[in-house]
Design an enzyme around this catalytic site. Structure first.
Site, PDB file in Angstrom:
ATOM      1  N   LYS A  53      32.131  22.759  39.791  1.00 61.61           N
ATOM      2  CA  LYS A  53      32.531  24.010  39.120  1.00 61.61           C
ATOM      3  C   LYS A  53      33.193  23.648  37.797  1.00 61.61           C
ATOM      4  O   LYS A  53      33.952  22.671  37.724  1.00 61.61           O
ATOM      5  CB  LYS A  53      33.489  24.826  39.989  1.00 61.61           C
ATOM      6  CG  LYS A  53      33.971  26.099  39.301  1.00 61.61           C
ATOM      7  CD  LYS A  53      34.680  27.039  40.255  1.00 61.61           C
ATOM      8  CE  LYS A  53      36.119  26.729  40.490  1.00 61.61           C
ATOM      9  NZ  LYS A  53      36.959  26.689  39.268  1.00 61.61           N
ATOM     10  N   GLU A 108      35.238  25.455  34.360  1.00 65.62           N
ATOM     11  CA  GLU A 108      35.865  26.649  33.776  1.00 65.62           C
ATOM     12  C   GLU A 108      35.362  26.848  32.344  1.00 65.62           C
ATOM     13  O   GLU A 108      35.214  25.878  31.598  1.00 65.62           O
ATOM     14  CB  GLU A 108      37.394  26.482  33.746  1.00 65.62           C
ATOM     15  CG  GLU A 108      38.020  26.494  35.130  1.00 65.62           C
ATOM     16  CD  GLU A 108      39.548  26.463  35.086  1.00 65.62           C
ATOM     17  OE1 GLU A 108      40.131  26.619  33.989  1.00 65.62           O
ATOM     18  OE2 GLU A 108      40.143  26.276  36.155  1.00 65.62           O
ATOM     19  N   GLU A 138      37.541  35.516  37.963  1.00 69.35           N
ATOM     20  CA  GLU A 138      38.930  35.526  38.430  1.00 69.35           C
ATOM     21  C   GLU A 138      39.778  36.525  37.657  1.00 69.35           C
ATOM     22  O   GLU A 138      39.822  36.495  36.409  1.00 69.35           O
ATOM     23  CB  GLU A 138      39.534  34.108  38.315  1.00 69.35           C
ATOM     24  CG  GLU A 138      40.990  34.076  38.776  1.00 69.35           C
ATOM     25  CD  GLU A 138      41.535  32.687  39.071  1.00 69.35           C
ATOM     26  OE1 GLU A 138      40.763  31.706  39.026  1.00 69.35           O
ATOM     27  OE2 GLU A 138      42.748  32.595  39.332  1.00 69.35           O
TER      28      GLU A 138
HETATM   29  O1  KIV Z   1      41.003  25.764  41.846  1.00 66.29           O
HETATM   30  C1  KIV Z   1      40.692  26.743  42.561  1.00 66.29           C
HETATM   31  O2  KIV Z   1      41.082  26.850  43.726  1.00 66.29           O
HETATM   32  C2  KIV Z   1      39.853  27.773  41.966  1.00 66.29           C
HETATM   33  C3  KIV Z   1      39.681  29.039  42.739  1.00 66.29           C
HETATM   34  C4  KIV Z   1      40.868  29.876  42.555  1.00 66.29           C
HETATM   35  C5  KIV Z   1      38.437  29.743  42.379  1.00 66.29           C
HETATM   36  O3  KIV Z   1      39.359  27.594  40.902  1.00 66.29           O
END
Ligand code: KIV
Length: 295
Positions: free
Chosen positions: A126, A128, A195
């Protein structure tokens, strides 16, 4: 109470893939996602049938005790990813790329993303950010690594955003977020976390995208939901975001258990007979005889 051995349920579970998530969206089935940072939590989430387990960089706050997620390193992330990968067999495993692991250059981003799969045992990563991450997303997906996007409140930019605050409440910001979501989809993301944005904006994005959205503080109109597991369990006491529903109060339960243990130890009530290993009278008498002969 009937208990099913964990190993049986996790072994029988069919592995969740990025394609399976897309099929869920197409079928109107809601996707479940939670965070994990260790083996026992991963095991329990997998047993519960959670679709996606995120090893989030939130571990910096809820496990390592930092003020925010910025100090988390690649080594921290890989350490926890390995533990989660040992516990979960069925869920899709997503590793969160930490601050400065993908911003410096596209080649560093690809190398670090690769480490999540090669060393951490993850299935996807993932990242950002929106339009400023397109090159990195294209290069990482080009290397065969699935990427989940993350828009709205992006905690790694907390200093730029001026705190952990809801995002995209102005029409111009909301329009920009929709554009970013479409760009991330075109760049190859298989899903996007939304988010802390207005519910109707999240719903609008979710209907415009072919890929699933996963909401956190973004209302019920997303294709899936995620929470930080420590918030859901009541294990993180420092603050609880408004969008969290607490399903347990484990911090209070832990404190009660520790106090009860202290009381029992101090009162000589623990360990009891059933917690103690014994030797036969014959062996004991042999020992006593030997010791007495030695003096
Ligand atoms: O780091 C994390 O837990 C996240 C979630 C809040 C989506 O990015």
């Amino acid at each position: 109470m009937t208990t099913v051995p964990i190993s049986t349920t996790t072994q029988n579970r069919k592995k969740v893939t990025t394609l399976a998530l897309r099929s869920k969206k197409a079928a109107g089935e809601v996707i479940s996602m939670l965070t994990a940072y260790d083996y026992p939590t991963a095991l329990a989430l997998d047993q519960a049938g959670i679709d996606v387990i995120l090893v989030g960089d939130s571990l910096g706050m809820v496990v390592l005790g930092y003020e925010n997620t910025l100090p988390v390193t690649m080594e921290d992330m890989l350490h926890h990813c390995k533990a989660v990968a040992r516990g979960a067999r069925g869920a899709l495993l997503v590793g969160d790329m930490p601050f400065m692991s993908f911003q410096v250059s596209v080649s560093e981003a690809v190398r670090n993303a690769g480490r999540f799969l090669q060393e951490g045992g993850m299935d996807a990563v993932k990242i950002e950010g929106g339009r400023e991450r397109l090159e990195a997303v294209q290069a990482i997906t080009g290397a065969g690594i699935p990427v989940m996007g993350h828009l709205g409140l992006v905690p790694q930019s907390v200093n730029q955003l001026g705190g952990f605050r809801p995002q995209a409440r102005q029409a111009s910001e909301a329009r920009r977020l929709i554009e970013d979501a479409l760009l991330l989809e075109q760049a190859g993301c298989f899903s996007i976390v939304l988010e802390s944005i207005p519910g109707r904006l999240a719903e609008r994005v979710s209907t415009q995208l072919g890929i699933p959205t996963i909401g956190i503080g973004a209302g019920p109109g997303c294709d899936g939901q995620v929470l930080v597991t420590h918030d859901l369990l009541g294990l993180f006491e420092r603050f609880t975001p408004r969008f969290v529903r607490r399903y347990a109060d484990l911090h209070a339960q832990m404190a009660q258990a520790f106090e009860a243990y202290k009381r029992d130890v101090e009162a000589g009530l623990f360990p009891a007979e059933e917690h103690t290993v014994e030797m036969t009278d014959h062996e004991w008498n042999e020992l006593v005889k030997e010791l007495n002969n030695a003096v």
